[in-house]
Scaffold this motif. Structure first.
Motif, PDB file in Angstrom:
ATOM      1  N   PRO A  21       0.803  -1.233   0.000  1.00 42.27           N
ATOM      2  CA  PRO A  21       0.000   0.000   0.000  1.00 42.27           C
ATOM      3  C   PRO A  21       0.834   1.281   0.000  1.00 42.27           C
ATOM      4  O   PRO A  21       0.313   2.341  -0.319  1.00 42.27           O
ATOM      5  N   ASP A  22       2.133   1.172   0.315  1.00 45.00           N
ATOM      6  CA  ASP A  22       2.955   2.372   0.436  1.00 45.00           C
ATOM      7  C   ASP A  22       4.006   2.529  -0.644  1.00 45.00           C
ATOM      8  O   ASP A  22       4.874   3.387  -0.561  1.00 45.00           O
ATOM      9  N   SER A  23       3.935   1.690  -1.702  1.00 43.04           N
ATOM     10  CA  SER A  23       4.964   1.798  -2.741  1.00 43.04           C
ATOM     11  C   SER A  23       4.468   1.269  -4.077  1.00 43.04           C
ATOM     12  O   SER A  23       3.467   0.553  -4.149  1.00 43.04           O
ATOM     13  N   ILE A  24       5.208   1.632  -5.103  1.00 48.81           N
ATOM     14  CA  ILE A  24       5.036   1.085  -6.451  1.00 48.81           C
ATOM     15  C   ILE A  24       6.391   0.514  -6.843  1.00 48.81           C
ATOM     16  O   ILE A  24       7.421   1.183  -6.702  1.00 48.81           O
ATOM     17  N   ARG A  25       6.367  -0.740  -7.309  1.00 51.31           N
ATOM     18  CA  ARG A  25       7.626  -1.374  -7.711  1.00 51.31           C
ATOM     19  C   ARG A  25       7.800  -1.258  -9.216  1.00 51.31           C
ATOM     20  O   ARG A  25       6.886  -1.490  -9.989  1.00 51.31           O
ATOM     21  N   VAL A  26       9.011  -0.891  -9.614  1.00 51.31           N
ATOM     22  CA  VAL A  26       9.390  -0.836 -11.016  1.00 51.31           C
ATOM     23  C   VAL A  26      10.348  -1.995 -11.252  1.00 51.31           C
ATOM     24  O   VAL A  26      11.400  -2.068 -10.619  1.00 51.31           O
ATOM     25  N   ASP A  27       9.963  -2.919 -12.137  1.00 47.61           N
ATOM     26  CA  ASP A  27      10.823  -4.047 -12.497  1.00 47.61           C
ATOM     27  C   ASP A  27      11.487  -3.731 -13.829  1.00 47.61           C
ATOM     28  O   ASP A  27      10.802  -3.463 -14.814  1.00 47.61           O
ATOM     29  N   ALA A  28      12.807  -3.741 -13.841  1.00 52.38           N
ATOM     30  CA  ALA A  28      13.559  -3.455 -15.064  1.00 52.38           C
ATOM     31  C   ALA A  28      14.587  -4.562 -15.273  1.00 52.38           C
ATOM     32  O   ALA A  28      15.134  -5.096 -14.311  1.00 52.38           O
ATOM     33  N   THR A  29      14.818  -4.903 -16.534  1.00 55.33           N
ATOM     34  CA  THR A  29      15.761  -5.970 -16.849  1.00 55.33           C
ATOM     35  C   THR A  29      16.830  -5.450 -17.788  1.00 55.33           C
ATOM     36  O   THR A  29      16.541  -4.872 -18.832  1.00 55.33           O
ATOM     37  N   TYR A  50      20.916  -6.706 -19.332  1.00 55.88           N
ATOM     38  CA  TYR A  50      21.610  -7.953 -19.596  1.00 55.88           C
ATOM     39  C   TYR A  50      22.336  -8.413 -18.335  1.00 55.88           C
ATOM     40  O   TYR A  50      23.175  -7.702 -17.790  1.00 55.88           O
ATOM     41  N   GLY A  51      21.983  -9.566 -17.842  1.00 55.87           N
ATOM     42  CA  GLY A  51      22.642 -10.148 -16.684  1.00 55.87           C
ATOM     43  C   GLY A  51      22.185  -9.637 -15.341  1.00 55.87           C
ATOM     44  O   GLY A  51      22.707 -10.051 -14.313  1.00 55.87           O
ATOM     45  N   ILE A  52      21.222  -8.732 -15.311  1.00 54.39           N
ATOM     46  CA  ILE A  52      20.759  -8.184 -14.039  1.00 54.39           C
ATOM     47  C   ILE A  52      19.292  -7.783 -14.132  1.00 54.39           C
ATOM     48  O   ILE A  52      18.845  -7.248 -15.147  1.00 54.39           O
ATOM     49  N   ARG A  53      18.558  -8.107 -13.086  1.00 56.43           N
ATOM     50  CA  ARG A  53      17.167  -7.670 -12.965  1.00 56.43           C
ATOM     51  C   ARG A  53      17.089  -6.751 -11.764  1.00 56.43           C
ATOM     52  O   ARG A  53      17.684  -7.019 -10.720  1.00 56.43           O
ATOM     53  N   LEU A  54      16.384  -5.642 -11.922  1.00 56.19           N
ATOM     54  CA  LEU A  54      16.240  -4.657 -10.857  1.00 56.19           C
ATOM     55  C   LEU A  54      14.806  -4.634 -10.356  1.00 56.19           C
ATOM     56  O   LEU A  54      13.868  -4.621 -11.165  1.00 56.19           O
ATOM     57  N   GLU A  55      14.639  -4.631  -9.053  1.00 58.36           N
ATOM     58  CA  GLU A  55      13.351  -4.347  -8.430  1.00 58.36           C
ATOM     59  C   GLU A  55      13.535  -3.034  -7.686  1.00 58.36           C
ATOM     60  O   GLU A  55      14.280  -2.955  -6.716  1.00 58.36           O
ATOM     61  N   ILE A  56      12.874  -1.994  -8.177  1.00 60.18           N
ATOM     62  CA  ILE A  56      13.035  -0.651  -7.643  1.00 60.18           C
ATOM     63  C   ILE A  56      11.733  -0.280  -6.938  1.00 60.18           C
ATOM     64  O   ILE A  56      10.709  -0.097  -7.583  1.00 60.18           O
ATOM     65  N   GLU A  57      11.767  -0.208  -5.613  1.00 61.66           N
ATOM     66  CA  GLU A  57      10.588   0.169  -4.829  1.00 61.66           C
ATOM     67  C   GLU A  57      10.599   1.677  -4.628  1.00 61.66           C
ATOM     68  O   GLU A  57      11.548   2.225  -4.059  1.00 61.66           O
ATOM     69  N   CYS A  58       9.562   2.338  -5.107  1.00 62.45           N
ATOM     70  CA  CYS A  58       9.415   3.781  -4.949  1.00 62.45           C
ATOM     71  C   CYS A  58       8.313   4.023  -3.918  1.00 62.45           C
ATOM     72  O   CYS A  58       7.144   3.741  -4.177  1.00 62.45           O
ATOM     73  N   PHE A  59       8.684   4.535  -2.767  1.00 63.54           N
ATOM     74  CA  PHE A  59       7.766   4.682  -1.642  1.00 63.54           C
ATOM     75  C   PHE A  59       7.069   6.034  -1.640  1.00 63.54           C
ATOM     76  O   PHE A  59       7.563   7.004  -2.218  1.00 63.54           O
ATOM     77  N   ASP A  60       5.935   6.074  -0.946  1.00 63.62           N
ATOM     78  CA  ASP A  60       5.145   7.305  -0.921  1.00 63.62           C
ATOM     79  C   ASP A  60       5.803   8.436  -0.134  1.00 63.62           C
ATOM     80  O   ASP A  60       5.391   9.578  -0.225  1.00 63.62           O
TER      81      ASP A  60
END
Length: 79
Positions: A27-35, A37-47
């Motif tokens: 409820p307090d964030s939106i996650r941005v998943d980006a890929t 080469y060789g790495i996956r990012l989970e970027i949590e952007c909080f309110d």
């Protein structure tokens, strides 16, 4: 509350032509998943405008097919 940080993250990814997907599971964030080469990012952007990044690295080799999927789920699920 306006979330400024997520717009900065999206602009950077778009400017670099990195594809991403948005996910909202908290409820307090939106996650941005980006890929990349060789790495996956989970970027949590909080309110409250702070950002947390988790990285997952790998070779991106194919590990298997449907049987591998079932085996992995069976070995790692909580039930």
């Amino acid at each position: 509350m306006e979330i400024k940080s997520i717009y900065n993250v999206l602009r950077i990814l778009e400017d670099r032509k990195i594809s991403f997907a948005l996910n909202r599971s908290r409820p307090d964030s939106i996650r941005v998943d980006a890929t990349l080469y060789g790495i996956r990012l989970e970027i949590e952007c909080f309110d409250d405008n702070h950002i947390e990044v988790a990285t997952f690295r790998g070779s991106e080799d194919i590990d298997g097919g449907f049987d591998f999927l079932l085996q992995t789920i069976n070995e790692n699920s909580l039930d």
